[in-house]
Design an enzyme around this catalytic site. Sequence first.
Site, short mmCIF file in Angstrom:
data_model
loop_
_atom_site.label_atom_id
_atom_site.label_comp_id
_atom_site.label_asym_id
_atom_site.label_seq_id
_atom_site.Cartn_x
_atom_site.Cartn_y
_atom_site.Cartn_z
N CYS A 390 0.85 -1.18 0.06
CA CYS A 390 0.00 0.01 0.05
C CYS A 390 0.88 1.29 -0.20
CB CYS A 390 -1.13 -0.01 1.02
SG CYS A 390 -2.28 1.05 0.62
N HIS A 515 -3.55 -4.82 0.61
CA HIS A 515 -2.84 -5.33 1.69
C HIS A 515 -3.10 -6.95 1.70
CE1 HIS A 515 -2.24 -1.81 4.06
NE2 HIS A 515 -3.31 -1.46 3.42
N GLU A 517 -1.75 -9.06 3.39
CA GLU A 517 -1.62 -9.45 4.89
C GLU A 517 -2.98 -10.15 5.50
OE1 GLU A 517 -0.85 -6.43 4.38
OE2 GLU A 517 -1.24 -5.16 5.75
N1 GLN Z 1 -1.67 6.77 2.83
C1 GLN Z 1 -1.86 5.96 1.73
C2 GLN Z 1 -3.18 6.42 1.04
O1 GLN Z 1 -4.08 6.76 1.91
C3 GLN Z 1 -1.53 4.70 1.84
C4 GLN Z 1 -2.83 3.84 2.88
C5 GLN Z 1 -2.16 2.56 3.09
O2 GLN Z 1 -0.80 2.30 3.09
N2 GLN Z 1 -3.00 1.62 3.71
O3 GLN Z 1 -3.28 6.11 -0.18
#
Ligand code: GLN
Length: 542
Positions: A390, A515, A517
């Site tokens: 992410c 994600h 995970e």
């Molecule tokens: N801050 C980034 C976004 O909002 C990544 C978010 C995250 O890593 N879950 O896109």
Amino acid sequence: MKRSSKTKPCYIVITGGVVSGSGKGITAASIGACLKARQFQVNIQKFDMYLNVDAGTLKPGKHGEVFVTVDGAETDLDLGHYERFLDVEFNQSNSVMQGAVLKEIIEKERAGDFLGDDIQVIPHVTSFIQDKIVSIAKGFDVHIVELGGTIGDYEGLAFVEATRQLADRVGRDRILYVHVVYLPYLQTSGEVKTKPAQNSVRDLRSIGIIPDILVARCETKANHQQLRQKLNLFTGIEKEKIGILENAQSVYQVPLILEKQNITPYIASWLGKSPKANLSVWRNIVRRAIKTYHRPVKIGMIAKYLDNLDTYHSLIEAMKAAAWTTQVDLELVWVDAKHLENLSSSETVLELMKFDGILIPGGFGERGINGMIQAATYAIHNNVPYLGICLGMQIMTIAYARLHGLSQANSKEFNPKGQQLVITYLEGQKDLYMTGGTMRLGSYECHLKKGSQARQIYNQSLIKERHRHRFEFNPEYTQHLESAGLQISGICPENKLVEIVEIPQQNFMIGCQFHPEFSSRPMNPHPLIVAFLRAVKKSVAI
Ligand code: GLN
């Protein structure tokens, strides 16, 4: 206590005493796992007492991970335990926060649904909570309800009262109350103390709930016989229904411990099934979890919420599961990204040289971003296996862009007025910054490009992964970055957003906007994380 009929669901209500964080969620999940192993249809639900509507707006450093379900609910990390232990995908209705309950009731009141009535905690809030429980228990043999917090918390009273009243609604013979307590250890006298647990059971009884089972968490080796005797004397709970959970080598041992101590066999016979179960899956997981692996690999986790590693709970579990599969002795070294920013470039290299692989997990806000970009740049220059999750994918994109003609490359999140925003807002998100429930949340399909490393890893062309972010790869830069060697290997067919980027010239440099995970299981680790550790293992062997 025997149940009267087998057609309707039975309920197991799990409360906690003495302190929070004593393993209530793991106990709930483990009971579920043992019942699932006996072919019961099991559902499970967590109630949290915060006045937030969901976990999305909680501070990660304080509350821990925000676990995201496939349908996009931002939930408490206990949902992660439930999914890992039960190997099921849960949804919004499995996680309820007090704020959501009150919001719904007030909205109903405003809509005139209760016209003429005084709206009160009892009966309105308590029966509303019961409705939430009963409605999702339908069709299951057993529904486990875990109440967050500890008995005696002012804010949790309506929930405890609701589960007490539930006995009247569904029949006392259909509910089992399990209370999980903590037994402190006094080092000076070498004693495990039961007094706080006794008081907690008394508090629970004063609210009208007489627990059927007590699970006592204790951090040292203890004399179980003596503890059971004492707890029985002061709480009235039969010795056979008191489980003692000492520290275990692996959290996945808990189902086996509850089984051995006859707690889950008792629950099974209460539910009308044979106490015997085939727990070979769990024995297997534990065998893998506690085995010593001889190939050490050191992963630098360049992160920002280091005051509470629970923030990365699912990721840590996913890494462990992948390490058992790749047979490596995994060491996760947490590096504060902000700390890297204060180092000179040669010091940064010295710091990062210690690692066989680099992982940048999810995160929000500007703090530590430059340190992360330095780490990703280092991985590119030195061909060190890198996995970006992410935020880590966005950082990888920025780092690559800066090295390939876009020296000002950034994300709109960190530089809203920037000129080369390779990561930017999702359409429709513009005015919603920092408010709850407004991100790209939950499961989206992703099409994997033929010939890419991602396609090879997943060994299929269409996957589904869970999201929680607001910013996206900016398609205006696709052409520039692709001709500079960054491959876009995953695209969401629904909205054409970029899901995976990779650098084919490197051994392993992959960033995913989702994600992985959240869908990793101890018995079935995530392919992307396994592939990362395989690449690390291979690079260490060279
Ligand atoms: N801050 C980034 C976004 O909002 C990544 C978010 C995250 O890593 N879950 O896109």
